[in-house]
Design an enzyme around this catalytic site. Sequence first.
Site, PDB file in Angstrom:
ATOM      1  N   ASN A   1       0.748  -1.111   0.014  1.00  0.00           N
ATOM      2  CA  ASN A   1      -0.011  -0.126  -0.210  1.00  0.00           C
ATOM      3  C   ASN A   1       0.703   1.157   0.119  1.00  0.00           C
ATOM      4  O   ASN A   1       1.521   1.858   1.126  1.00  0.00           O
ATOM      5  CB  ASN A   1      -1.024  -0.196   1.296  1.00  0.00           C
ATOM      6  CG  ASN A   1      -1.796   1.400   1.492  1.00  0.00           C
ATOM      7  OD1 ASN A   1      -1.902   1.969   0.399  1.00  0.00           O
ATOM      8  ND2 ASN A   1      -2.295   1.229   2.504  1.00  0.00           N
ATOM      9  N   TRP A   2       0.873   1.937  -1.196  1.00  0.00           N
ATOM     10  CA  TRP A   2       1.940   3.098  -1.204  1.00  0.00           C
ATOM     11  C   TRP A   2       1.294   4.493  -0.655  1.00  0.00           C
ATOM     12  O   TRP A   2       1.980   5.276  -0.655  1.00  0.00           O
ATOM     13  CB  TRP A   2       2.181   2.950  -2.808  1.00  0.00           C
ATOM     14  CG  TRP A   2       3.079   2.210  -3.316  1.00  0.00           C
ATOM     15  CD1 TRP A   2       3.619   0.960  -2.777  1.00  0.00           C
ATOM     16  CD2 TRP A   2       3.356   1.858  -4.875  1.00  0.00           C
ATOM     17  NE1 TRP A   2       4.198   0.150  -3.520  1.00  0.00           N
ATOM     18  CE2 TRP A   2       4.157   0.636  -4.738  1.00  0.00           C
ATOM     19  CE3 TRP A   2       3.336   2.645  -5.853  1.00  0.00           C
ATOM     20  CZ2 TRP A   2       4.864   0.206  -5.974  1.00  0.00           C
ATOM     21  CZ3 TRP A   2       3.914   2.248  -7.101  1.00  0.00           C
ATOM     22  CH2 TRP A   2       4.570   1.121  -7.093  1.00  0.00           C
ATOM     23  N   LYS A   3      -0.064   4.337  -0.444  1.00  0.00           N
ATOM     24  CA  LYS A   3      -0.663   5.583   0.238  1.00  0.00           C
ATOM     25  C   LYS A   3      -0.356   6.691  -0.648  1.00  0.00           C
ATOM     26  O   LYS A   3      -0.124   6.448  -2.088  1.00  0.00           O
ATOM     27  CB  LYS A   3      -0.100   5.682   1.570  1.00  0.00           C
ATOM     28  CG  LYS A   3      -0.301   4.466   2.337  1.00  0.00           C
ATOM     29  CD  LYS A   3      -0.095   4.674   4.196  1.00  0.00           C
ATOM     30  CE  LYS A   3      -0.119   3.237   4.681  1.00  0.00           C
ATOM     31  NZ  LYS A   3      -0.333   3.407   6.151  1.00  0.00           N
TER      32      LYS A   3
ATOM     33  N   GLU B   1      -6.668   4.772   8.009  1.00  0.00           N
ATOM     34  CA  GLU B   1      -6.525   6.238   7.558  1.00  0.00           C
ATOM     35  C   GLU B   1      -7.935   6.980   6.668  1.00  0.00           C
ATOM     36  O   GLU B   1      -8.214   7.926   6.890  1.00  0.00           O
ATOM     37  CB  GLU B   1      -5.388   6.293   6.670  1.00  0.00           C
ATOM     38  CG  GLU B   1      -4.103   6.164   7.605  1.00  0.00           C
ATOM     39  CD  GLU B   1      -2.743   5.472   6.679  1.00  0.00           C
ATOM     40  OE1 GLU B   1      -2.803   5.815   5.647  1.00  0.00           O
ATOM     41  OE2 GLU B   1      -1.882   5.158   7.530  1.00  0.00           O
TER      42      GLU B   1
ATOM     43  N   GLU C   1      -5.212  -4.956  10.835  1.00  0.00           N
ATOM     44  CA  GLU C   1      -4.403  -3.814  10.998  1.00  0.00           C
ATOM     45  C   GLU C   1      -4.599  -3.009  12.350  1.00  0.00           C
ATOM     46  O   GLU C   1      -5.433  -2.149  12.347  1.00  0.00           O
ATOM     47  CB  GLU C   1      -4.278  -2.775   9.965  1.00  0.00           C
ATOM     48  CG  GLU C   1      -4.064  -3.590   8.489  1.00  0.00           C
ATOM     49  CD  GLU C   1      -3.426  -2.528   7.324  1.00  0.00           C
ATOM     50  OE1 GLU C   1      -2.399  -2.532   7.027  1.00  0.00           O
ATOM     51  OE2 GLU C   1      -3.972  -1.457   7.267  1.00  0.00           O
TER      52      GLU C   1
ATOM     53  N   GLY D   1       2.529   2.468  10.779  1.00  0.00           N
ATOM     54  CA  GLY D   1       3.312   3.384  10.421  1.00  0.00           C
ATOM     55  C   GLY D   1       4.167   3.968  11.882  1.00  0.00           C
ATOM     56  O   GLY D   1       4.778   4.859  11.810  1.00  0.00           O
TER      57      GLY D   1
ATOM     58  N   SER E   1       3.572  -2.019  10.458  1.00  0.00           N
ATOM     59  CA  SER E   1       5.038  -1.772  10.583  1.00  0.00           C
ATOM     60  C   SER E   1       5.718  -3.331  10.211  1.00  0.00           C
ATOM     61  O   SER E   1       6.629  -3.788  10.752  1.00  0.00           O
ATOM     62  CB  SER E   1       5.200  -1.389  11.898  1.00  0.00           C
ATOM     63  OG  SER E   1       4.802  -0.327  12.280  1.00  0.00           O
TER      64      SER E   1
ATOM     65  N   GLY F   1       2.940  -0.982   4.319  1.00  0.00           N
ATOM     66  CA  GLY F   1       3.027   0.583   3.893  1.00  0.00           C
ATOM     67  C   GLY F   1       4.289   0.843   3.715  1.00  0.00           C
ATOM     68  O   GLY F   1       4.881   0.515   2.686  1.00  0.00           O
ATOM     69  N   GLY F   2       5.028   1.360   4.559  1.00  0.00           N
ATOM     70  CA  GLY F   2       6.372   2.173   4.599  1.00  0.00           C
ATOM     71  C   GLY F   2       7.251   1.273   3.856  1.00  0.00           C
ATOM     72  O   GLY F   2       8.019   1.798   2.886  1.00  0.00           O
TER      73      GLY F   2
HETATM   74  P1  PGA Z   1       2.909   0.413   7.610  1.00  0.00           P
HETATM   75  O1  PGA Z   1       1.318   0.527   7.022  1.00  0.00           O
HETATM   76  O2  PGA Z   1       3.458  -0.770   7.010  1.00  0.00           O
HETATM   77  O3  PGA Z   1       3.544   1.774   7.155  1.00  0.00           O
HETATM   78  O4  PGA Z   1       2.894   0.292   8.950  1.00  0.00           O
HETATM   79  C1  PGA Z   1       0.562  -0.450   6.791  1.00  0.00           C
HETATM   80  C2  PGA Z   1      -0.762  -0.028   6.277  1.00  0.00           C
HETATM   81  O5  PGA Z   1      -1.206   1.073   6.719  1.00  0.00           O
HETATM   82  O6  PGA Z   1      -1.268  -0.788   5.501  1.00  0.00           O
END
Ligand code: PGA
Length: 256
Positions: A10-12, A102, A172, A178, A218, A239-240
Amino acid sequence: MTRKPLIAGNWKMNATHLEAIQMVQKLSYRLDPDDYERVDVAVFPAFTALRSAQTVIETDHLAISLGAQDVDWRAQGAFTGAVSAPMLAALGVRFVIVGHSERRAVFGDTEAEVGKKTRAVVEGGMTPIVAVGESLEQRDAGHTTSVITSQLRAGVKGLESDAVARSVIAYEPVWAIGTGRTADPDTASEAIAALRDEIASSHGDGAAAAVRILYGGSVNPGNIAAFMAKRQIDGALVGGASLDPDQFAAVIRYWI
Ligand code: PGA
């Protein structure tokens, strides 16, 4: 019932379409056919980069699936700024995340809206990734199971059992997203088992055995193996660490 793992990036709100092209290409250079045999791989660029990512994937015949981070539940009309499921399907999108924390916290997506989005994704012939998770306050108050099962119930409401069987759920915990702080694998596994039980009672044992449930929050190359070692955990929403092709490839190849 064996469930093929899914690792979803997920690149957001990161990466222009030009950067997205490079990220997909770099990821593909780091993976080989065996990796795709073992794991389903998907990337979730911003709406503006979907067409470019689609073009790279199709031109280079990559076994990487395209995903979208959100969708509007309405099909079309006077809804400025919104993107519908048929628009995503026309771009070759296979997975759509609905109910990411989010979206719930920043954009106010309600449980009922998440359910409508899930149904729109299924009706559009795509696979929803229904994201659920508790906040730290909810966890500390001992409400984790009730919060996530309620989100899940609303998220899959009205779906047929076979649609649920083909769907994906992502557990999640909000406090793990994050933050660099993960749920411990046993805790994540217990929460995921509770989600699977919820599906068994709402949609039957067959759907519960088939639905893939991911952990997210994370995830990185150093901790993925411990999550994947759990029988309940069918992959990860990342994510990250998905923004760096080296790191994301290392997460995908979690057994190495
Ligand atoms: P993260 O994000 O790996 O940066 O914690 C996960 C997500 O929001 O899907």
